[in-house]
Design an enzyme around this catalytic site. Structure first.
Site, short mmCIF file in Angstrom:
data_model
loop_
_atom_site.label_atom_id
_atom_site.label_comp_id
_atom_site.label_asym_id
_atom_site.label_seq_id
_atom_site.Cartn_x
_atom_site.Cartn_y
_atom_site.Cartn_z
N LYS A 53 0.85 -1.21 0.00
CA LYS A 53 0.00 0.00 0.00
C LYS A 53 0.88 1.25 0.00
O LYS A 53 0.65 2.18 -0.77
CB LYS A 53 -0.93 0.00 1.23
CG LYS A 53 -2.07 -0.98 1.11
CD LYS A 53 -2.89 -1.12 2.39
CE LYS A 53 -3.92 -2.23 2.20
NZ LYS A 53 -4.83 -2.40 3.32
N GLN A 97 -4.71 -1.40 9.40
CA GLN A 97 -4.70 -2.72 8.79
C GLN A 97 -5.38 -3.74 9.72
O GLN A 97 -5.09 -3.80 10.91
CB GLN A 97 -3.24 -3.13 8.50
CG GLN A 97 -3.09 -4.42 7.71
CD GLN A 97 -3.68 -4.31 6.29
OE1 GLN A 97 -3.69 -3.25 5.69
NE2 GLN A 97 -4.16 -5.42 5.78
N ASP A 120 -11.15 3.25 3.99
CA ASP A 120 -11.56 1.84 3.95
C ASP A 120 -13.07 1.71 3.81
O ASP A 120 -13.58 0.64 3.48
CB ASP A 120 -11.13 1.15 5.26
CG ASP A 120 -9.92 0.24 5.08
OD1 ASP A 120 -9.72 -0.27 3.97
OD2 ASP A 120 -9.21 0.03 6.07
N1 LIG Z 1 -7.88 -2.15 6.77
C1 LIG Z 1 -8.00 -3.19 5.93
N2 LIG Z 1 -7.54 -4.39 6.30
C2 LIG Z 1 -7.67 -5.44 5.45
C3 LIG Z 1 -8.25 -5.27 4.15
C4 LIG Z 1 -8.73 -3.99 3.81
O1 LIG Z 1 -9.29 -3.76 2.70
N3 LIG Z 1 -8.57 -2.98 4.71
N4 LIG Z 1 -8.29 -6.32 3.26
C5 LIG Z 1 -7.54 -7.52 3.52
C6 LIG Z 1 -6.11 -7.55 3.04
N5 LIG Z 1 -5.73 -6.68 1.92
C7 LIG Z 1 -5.68 -5.34 2.14
O2 LIG Z 1 -5.42 -4.87 3.20
C8 LIG Z 1 -5.19 -7.18 0.70
C9 LIG Z 1 -5.17 -8.53 0.42
C10 LIG Z 1 -4.55 -9.01 -0.77
C11 LIG Z 1 -3.98 -8.13 -1.65
C12 LIG Z 1 -3.26 -8.61 -2.87
O3 LIG Z 1 -2.78 -7.82 -3.65
N6 LIG Z 1 -3.11 -9.93 -3.06
C13 LIG Z 1 -2.31 -10.47 -4.14
C14 LIG Z 1 -1.40 -11.52 -3.56
C15 LIG Z 1 -0.43 -10.92 -2.59
C16 LIG Z 1 0.41 -11.98 -1.88
O4 LIG Z 1 1.29 -12.53 -2.50
O5 LIG Z 1 0.15 -12.20 -0.69
C17 LIG Z 1 -3.23 -11.10 -5.19
O6 LIG Z 1 -4.33 -11.54 -4.84
O7 LIG Z 1 -2.81 -11.14 -6.34
C18 LIG Z 1 -4.02 -6.79 -1.39
C19 LIG Z 1 -4.61 -6.32 -0.23
C20 LIG Z 1 -7.49 -7.82 5.01
N7 LIG Z 1 -7.21 -6.66 5.79
#
Ligand SMILES: Nc1nc2c(c(=O)[nH]1)N[C@@H](CN(C=O)c1ccc(C(=O)N[C@@H](CCC(=O)O)C(=O)O)cc1)CN2
Length: 299
Positions: A53, A97, A120
């Protein structure tokens, strides 16, 4: 064979446009959108997300502020930090987060964020706004799913949508967004009876339960659009890998279109976070949200 919906590519394009608009905003109005991200503890996945992020905010030339607090931090310290960020004019968006450690009451923390800085979209003011058709902040993951759906399907009116999962972060806001697009929406969860049949009726299937490969291909209606929100780390043949809530290999034969994991919904979550931060900055300065960025998001 299903079309693969390439969220990674879509997110890259959206982030590039956000970056262009951030430069224009700075040149025309001397405003640089500022994103503050707070991480409590050392959860490895959360560390990756927070790092990504902050890096992607910097790449879009936003101001990025990162706060890392120890796992055992008292709740009051976290609330004090949020108060400080609420009052800081250089910070337009605040994100804590999730998940948070057990001594911290996540609801109290979310409620402490100024609603116009809640990028968020988890504050009750923004939740209420979404439910009543207002223009508050929409949570990033459902927003990203909706962009992919609209891009792939166009008009969603009259389609049957099944949302598998009822979390505040994904399931509930996703169902509201689908309803707003005139879908006939069902929310299914662990107590739903006849889950397989519910899935087979759906033209749009959103899987957001956090259970690896829970949905097999024969639960999917032929031609359906499948959005897989699950990001599950498993070990297979002695190797760590990421899989979704849908069994991709069998689903790809039945679905009309499907998002992969990784490379589907995940990258859209962070792109939408940057979009929400840009929007928050514009609103806080009484400026319109640039049309170009909305075109890139929805066009
Ligand atoms: N405050 C928040 N916490 C959490 C959120 C949120 O939206 N706000 N969502 C999830 C986690 N998340 C963002 O925080 C998130 C999860 C996955 C990815 C992502 O890019 N995934 C990649 C793989 C990445 C890897 O190798 O691990 C993909 O799917 O291609 C981005 C953001 C929980 N917490």
């Amino acid at each position: 064979m299903a079309t693969i919906i390439d969220g990674k590519h879509y997110a890259e394009r959206l982030r590039a446009e956000i970056g262009r608009q951030v430069v224009q905003l700075r040149e025309a109005h001397l405003v640089t959108p500022g994103l503050a991200v707070i991480l409590v503890g050392e959860d490895p996945a959360s560390q990756v997300y927070v790092r990504n992020k902050a890096r992607q905010a910097r790449e879009a030339t936003m101001a990025s502020f990162e706060y890392r607090l120890p796992h055992g931090v008292p709740q009051e310290k976290l609330l004090e930090l949020i108060e400080r960020l609420n009052a800081d004019p250089a910070v337009h968006g605040i994100l804590v987060q999730l998940p948070l450690p057990p001594q911290v009451d996540a609801e109290r923390v979310i409620n402490a964020i100024r609603p116009d800085k809640d990028i968020d979209g988890f504050h009750p003011v923004n939740v209420g706004s979404l439910a009543t058709g207002g223009d508050g902040t929409v949570p990033c993951t459902p927003l990203g799913c909706m962009m992919l759906l609209k891009h792939h399907l166009g008009d969603l009116s009259g389609l049957r949508a099944l949302v598998l999962g009822r979390s505040n972060i994904v399931g509930k806001p996703m169902a509201t967004l689908l309803l707003r697009e005139n879908c006939t929406v069902t929310i299914a969860h662990s107590k739903t009876v006849g889950l397989d049949e519910e899935c087979r009726r759906a033209d749009i299937l959103i899987a957001a339960v956090g259970r690896p490969r829970m949905v097999p291909g024969d639960w999917i209606k032929p031609g359906a659009t499948v959005i897989d929100v699950g990001i599950n780390r498993i070990e297979e043949n002695g190797k760590a890998r990421l899989v979704g809530d849908v069994d991709f290999d069998s689903a790809v034969a039945t679905a009309g279109a499907i998002t992969p994991v990784p490379g589907g919904v995940g990258p859209m979550t962070i792109a939408c976070l940057l979009l929400n931060t840009l929007e928050a900055a514009c609103r806080q300065h009484g400026l319109p949200v640039p049309a170009g960025v909305m075109e890139a998001a929805w066009g």
